[in-house]
Design an enzyme around this catalytic site. Sequence first.
Site, PDB file in Angstrom:
ATOM      1  N   TYR A 238       0.833  -1.194   0.000  1.00 13.42           N
ATOM      2  CA  TYR A 238       0.000   0.000   0.000  1.00 13.42           C
ATOM      3  C   TYR A 238       0.871   1.249   0.000  1.00 13.42           C
ATOM      4  CZ  TYR A 238      -3.421  -3.543   1.048  1.00 13.42           C
ATOM      5  OH  TYR A 238      -4.175  -4.669   1.002  1.00 13.42           O
ATOM      6  N   HIS A 239       0.631   2.173   0.886  1.00 17.49           N
ATOM      7  CA  HIS A 239       1.330   3.447   0.873  1.00 17.49           C
ATOM      8  C   HIS A 239       2.108   3.615   2.168  1.00 17.49           C
ATOM      9  CE1 HIS A 239      -1.106   4.412  -2.595  1.00 17.49           C
ATOM     10  NE2 HIS A 239      -2.163   4.041  -1.913  1.00 17.49           N
TER      11      HIS A 239
END
Length: 142
Positions: free
Chosen positions: A76-77
């Site tokens: 993800y981030h």
Amino acid sequence: IDIDNPDASIPPRIQPLYLDHDDDVQTALRGARLIRQLESTPAFRDLIVRPVEPSLATLDDDGMVSDFRSRASTCYHPVGTCMMGRDANTSVVGPDLKVHGVDALYVIDASVFPNVTSGNTHAPTTMVAHRGAKAVLRALQN
């Protein structure tokens, strides 16, 4: 990032240093031990057809850390590498997103979040960008 090379056309060399700090290693091991406990419960045993190899049940602490290091990646981030806070001893940027102790340097992205958000990072990152833009414009006006 290779800070000695001023050529902006050369992509940065990013080294996330997964499990480089002992606190990270210990946190990962606590998580793995919890998973191992959960796997041994009747509820989970009935759901697990076969473990993903190598199975945590067969690994000691060194084996788990070695496996984690070989397979770790960003999902993800990533956030939290430049945590925001009032105290320069425990954070990188202040509430105005300005780097503590450095003139005219701001961090305006998800790295200022102190923790991973429970949802998508887009909306909070947009809020940080809006707040950061205001802070920079305010600084330019002074």
